[in-house]
Each structure stands twice: as structure tokens, then as C-alpha cells.
Motif scaffolding. Structure first.
Motif, short mmCIF file in Angstrom:
data_model
loop_
_atom_site.label_atom_id
_atom_site.label_comp_id
_atom_site.label_asym_id
_atom_site.label_seq_id
_atom_site.Cartn_x
_atom_site.Cartn_y
_atom_site.Cartn_z
N GLY A 110 0.80 -1.22 0.00
CA GLY A 110 0.00 0.00 0.00
C GLY A 110 0.83 1.27 0.00
O GLY A 110 0.29 2.37 0.16
N MET A 111 2.14 1.14 -0.21
CA MET A 111 3.01 2.31 -0.11
C MET A 111 2.64 3.38 -1.13
O MET A 111 2.44 3.10 -2.31
CB MET A 111 4.48 1.91 -0.30
CG MET A 111 5.45 3.03 -0.03
SD MET A 111 5.31 3.59 1.69
CE MET A 111 6.55 4.86 1.75
N ILE A 112 2.58 4.62 -0.65
CA ILE A 112 2.36 5.80 -1.49
C ILE A 112 3.57 6.70 -1.32
O ILE A 112 4.00 6.97 -0.20
CB ILE A 112 1.08 6.54 -1.09
CG1 ILE A 112 -0.16 5.70 -1.45
CG2 ILE A 112 1.00 7.92 -1.75
CD1 ILE A 112 -1.48 6.32 -1.03
N VAL A 113 4.16 7.11 -2.44
CA VAL A 113 5.28 8.04 -2.40
C VAL A 113 4.72 9.44 -2.24
O VAL A 113 3.90 9.89 -3.03
CB VAL A 113 6.14 7.94 -3.68
CG1 VAL A 113 7.26 8.98 -3.65
CG2 VAL A 113 6.72 6.54 -3.81
N SER A 114 5.16 10.13 -1.20
CA SER A 114 4.65 11.46 -0.88
C SER A 114 5.81 12.46 -0.94
O SER A 114 6.77 12.34 -0.18
CB SER A 114 4.00 11.47 0.50
OG SER A 114 3.36 12.71 0.76
N TRP A 157 0.38 -2.32 -5.02
CA TRP A 157 1.53 -2.85 -5.73
C TRP A 157 1.53 -4.38 -5.68
O TRP A 157 1.03 -4.99 -4.74
CB TRP A 157 2.82 -2.37 -5.08
CG TRP A 157 3.03 -0.88 -5.06
CD1 TRP A 157 2.78 -0.03 -4.03
CD2 TRP A 157 3.58 -0.09 -6.11
NE1 TRP A 157 3.13 1.25 -4.37
CE2 TRP A 157 3.62 1.25 -5.64
CE3 TRP A 157 4.05 -0.38 -7.40
CZ2 TRP A 157 4.11 2.29 -6.43
CZ3 TRP A 157 4.53 0.66 -8.18
CH2 TRP A 157 4.56 1.98 -7.70
N LYS A 158 2.16 -4.99 -6.69
CA LYS A 158 2.35 -6.43 -6.67
C LYS A 158 3.63 -6.75 -5.88
O LYS A 158 4.63 -6.04 -6.00
CB LYS A 158 2.49 -6.97 -8.09
CG LYS A 158 1.22 -6.83 -8.92
CD LYS A 158 1.43 -7.36 -10.33
CE LYS A 158 0.17 -7.18 -11.17
NZ LYS A 158 0.38 -7.64 -12.58
N ASP A 218 2.35 -1.10 4.67
CA ASP A 218 1.27 -2.08 4.79
C ASP A 218 -0.07 -1.36 4.98
O ASP A 218 -0.18 -0.46 5.82
CB ASP A 218 1.51 -3.00 5.99
CG ASP A 218 2.56 -4.06 5.74
OD1 ASP A 218 2.94 -4.26 4.57
OD2 ASP A 218 3.01 -4.68 6.72
N PRO A 219 -1.11 -1.77 4.24
CA PRO A 219 -2.42 -1.15 4.43
C PRO A 219 -3.16 -1.70 5.64
O PRO A 219 -3.08 -2.89 5.94
CB PRO A 219 -3.16 -1.50 3.13
CG PRO A 219 -2.51 -2.77 2.66
CD PRO A 219 -1.08 -2.72 3.12
N VAL A 220 -3.84 -0.81 6.34
CA VAL A 220 -4.70 -1.17 7.47
C VAL A 220 -6.06 -0.53 7.21
O VAL A 220 -6.17 0.70 7.15
CB VAL A 220 -4.12 -0.67 8.80
CG1 VAL A 220 -5.09 -0.99 9.95
CG2 VAL A 220 -2.75 -1.29 9.07
N THR A 221 -7.08 -1.35 7.05
CA THR A 221 -8.41 -0.86 6.73
C THR A 221 -9.32 -0.99 7.94
O THR A 221 -9.42 -2.07 8.53
CB THR A 221 -9.01 -1.65 5.55
OG1 THR A 221 -8.16 -1.54 4.42
CG2 THR A 221 -10.40 -1.11 5.19
N VAL A 222 -9.95 0.11 8.32
CA VAL A 222 -10.90 0.10 9.44
C VAL A 222 -12.32 0.09 8.88
O VAL A 222 -12.66 0.91 8.01
CB VAL A 222 -10.69 1.32 10.36
CG1 VAL A 222 -11.75 1.34 11.46
CG2 VAL A 222 -9.29 1.29 10.96
N VAL A 223 -13.13 -0.84 9.37
CA VAL A 223 -14.53 -0.94 8.94
C VAL A 223 -15.43 -0.91 10.16
O VAL A 223 -15.01 -1.18 11.29
CB VAL A 223 -14.78 -2.24 8.13
CG1 VAL A 223 -13.92 -2.26 6.87
CG2 VAL A 223 -14.50 -3.48 8.96
#
Length: 296
Positions: A57-61, A106-107, A268-273
């Protein structure tokens, strides 16, 4: 929680020398260009480091210390090379920050190189991008975590198989955790967490040593070790917005929080639902995955 508006990781890039009168931090791969010494630099810094491995889940900022008016020129001066051919697109949040991501996560195993060619780009009148640099990083294994605030659980899946499931406590009423996809942007073995200035007296706190802290948003949301509300985990939400995971004072590698910390990467992505809170804003941390590709 700590309030950290527009906070960036300590490892973010900075110019190695003073340029245009700005004395910036050391340790960067962005080398100052002698020809640019007499003109102002926009002071760019990003959140990736050559040779590092990040989550899917990395986003370049990329941030600037001076406002950018010519965004089109900046966009043209930055390109990405990806080993799997993934297309990367830019999205601006105001005049000081531009983020980059592919359409989907990303893969695993993808090698990514970002090419900055900003030295001679005039980003605003009299202000130049100031740097030319290539940075290469790798995407690690596919690990995704889902926090269900209603069920008080946090489940992590790696490469399609469940890795762990832990009881947690999320944000209580009035301090509900954000919903949506967030990304771990920092990992800190220990942090101090303080209540926001002006918080009601009965909601003030200052915890000097919070273990296994992983930053999710710039407004101060963490997944972190929690040793003072273990009895509430799996039962009720009692935090001020963070995701609390079982730990002991000063932290333990064998605790649930310690295990999750050691298993996690920045990116790493963390999704809150199922929280009663609002959806996280795409510029609050590396939360751009909450924007559709057509709006990105």
C-alpha cells in the motif's frame, strides 16, 4: 494520541547542504547542485529511501517547503520505472504536497525507481525544484490488515492466508476511529502520546511510553500496544481513536502488539470498517487509496 499535522518520517529526504539560504537536514540522497546555489530551492523531501522494502500500500509522498505554482512542470519532471510495468499517477494536495501511487496495490516483488529531475524546473517565480535524484525501492510480501471496530477484532492476511487475529479496542463514542484504508507510515518502538490541547479535563492524558506504535494518520491515529485497557479488548471501544492491541508496559515481542509490529512494514495497508467515525481524508496520512482512480 499525538497531533502531528503534516508530519513526515525522520528518514524523509532532505537536501545535503544549504541551498538558497535554506539550511536543510543532512543524510539525503538529494545532492545540491552547484549551479543552483544562487537561486531559491523549493526544499523538496519525500518519504522513501533507496534500498528499502515497503508494503503493497506504499504511497510516495513528495513535499515542498515553498509553494508550487507550476504543478504541470513538476509532474513532467518526475517519472517512475516499475519492474512490472505498473502505471503511477500523481495527485496534488494543495500547493506543497504531491502523492504518487498505482491504480491498485503494488504487486509483491515489484522494483520501483522514482526519477526526480527538478533542478532546473521553476516551480514558482524565482524558486526551483533544486534536486536531481533516482531512488529505488522494493515492494515486499502482500500483507493486509482489517480492523472491525464493531467486532473489536484486527485480522491480518498475508499472501491470501490468515496470519493472525487479535482482539482490539478502537475509538470510543466521540473519539470514533476513522473508517477507510490507511497505510503504516512510521514504526516506532516507543512514543509519547498526549491529549490534544484544550481537551476536556476528564479526557486529558500523557502516556510517556506507548510501545509498538505504528502511525496511520497525520491527525494522530496509531495501531499501538496498549497495556492499560487489555480488559476492554474484544469487548468495547475505549480509546481516543487509536487501535489498541494487547501489550505489556515497555512492550514485549511476545505480546499481540509486539507480534504485529514485527510482522509489519511501512507501506502495509490497514483498513478500518464498521466504526461510527467518518471516512478518513485522503491527505490524512498515506490515505490516498480512498480516492477512486478517476479522481486521483
Amino acid at each position: 494520541m499525538r497531533l502531528m499535522p503534516q508530519r513526515v518520517a525522520v528518514t524523509a529526504l532532505a537536501l545535503t547542504t544549504a541551498v538558497g539560504g535554506l539550511a536543510l537536514g543532512a543524510g539525503s540522497a538529494f545532492a545540491a547542485q552547484p549551479a543552483a546555489a544562487a537561486r531559491q530551492s523549493a526544499g523538496p523531501y519525500d518519504n522513501v529511501e533507496t534500498g528499502s522494502t515497503y508494503g503493497v500500500g506504499m504511497i510516495v509522498s513528495l513535499n515542498f517547503r515553498k509553494a508550487v505554482q507550476n504543478k504541470t512542470a513538476v509532474d513532467k519532471a518526475i517519472s517512475f520505472t516499475t519492474s512490472d510495468g505498473s502505471k503511477v499517477k500523481a495527485h496534488w494536495f494543495g500547493s506543497y504536497r504531491v502523492d504518487f501511487r498505482p491504480e491498485h496495490f503494488w504487486k509483491p516483488g515489484t522494483k520501483v525507481t522514482v526519477h526526480y529531475r527538478l533542478t532546473n524546473v521553476q516551480v514558482s517565480p524565482g524558486v526551483y525544484g533544486g534536486v536531481d535524484s533516482d531512488q529505488t525501492f522494493t515492494i515486499g510480501r502482500d500483507q493486509r490488515t482489517t480492523v472491525d471496530a464493531a467486532k473489536h477484532t484486527m485480522t491480518t492476511v498475508r499472501s491470501g492466508k490468515k496470519l493472525s487475529s487479535y482482539p482490539i479496542t478502537a475509538g470510543k463514542p466521540g473519539y470514533d476511529s476513522w473508517n477507510g484504508v490507511m497505510v503504516i507510515s512510521e514504526k516506532d518502538p516507543h512514543v509519547e502520546m498526549k491529549s490534544a490541547p484544550g481537551a476536556p479535563k476528564n479526557e486529558q492524558y500523557d502516556v510517556k511510553d506507548v510501545p509498538h506504535a505504528m502511525l496511520l494518520t497525520y491527525s494522530g491515529t496509531y495501531v499501538h500496544g496498549n497495556y492499560w485497557a487489555v480488559g476492554s479488548m474484544g469487548k468495547t471501544n475505549v480509546s481516543h481513536g487509536c487501535i489498541g492491541v494487547q501489550d505489556v508496559e515497555h512492550g514485549s515481542n511476545g505480546s499481540n502488539a509486539g507480534k504485529f509490529f514485527r510482522a509489519s512494514l511501512v507501506g502495509d495497508p490497514v483498513t478500518v470498517v464498521n466504526s461510527k467515525g467518518a471516512k478518513v481524508a485522503p491527505d490524512n496520512g498515506l490515505s490516498g487509496w480512498n480516492l477512486s482512480w478517476s479522481r486521483w
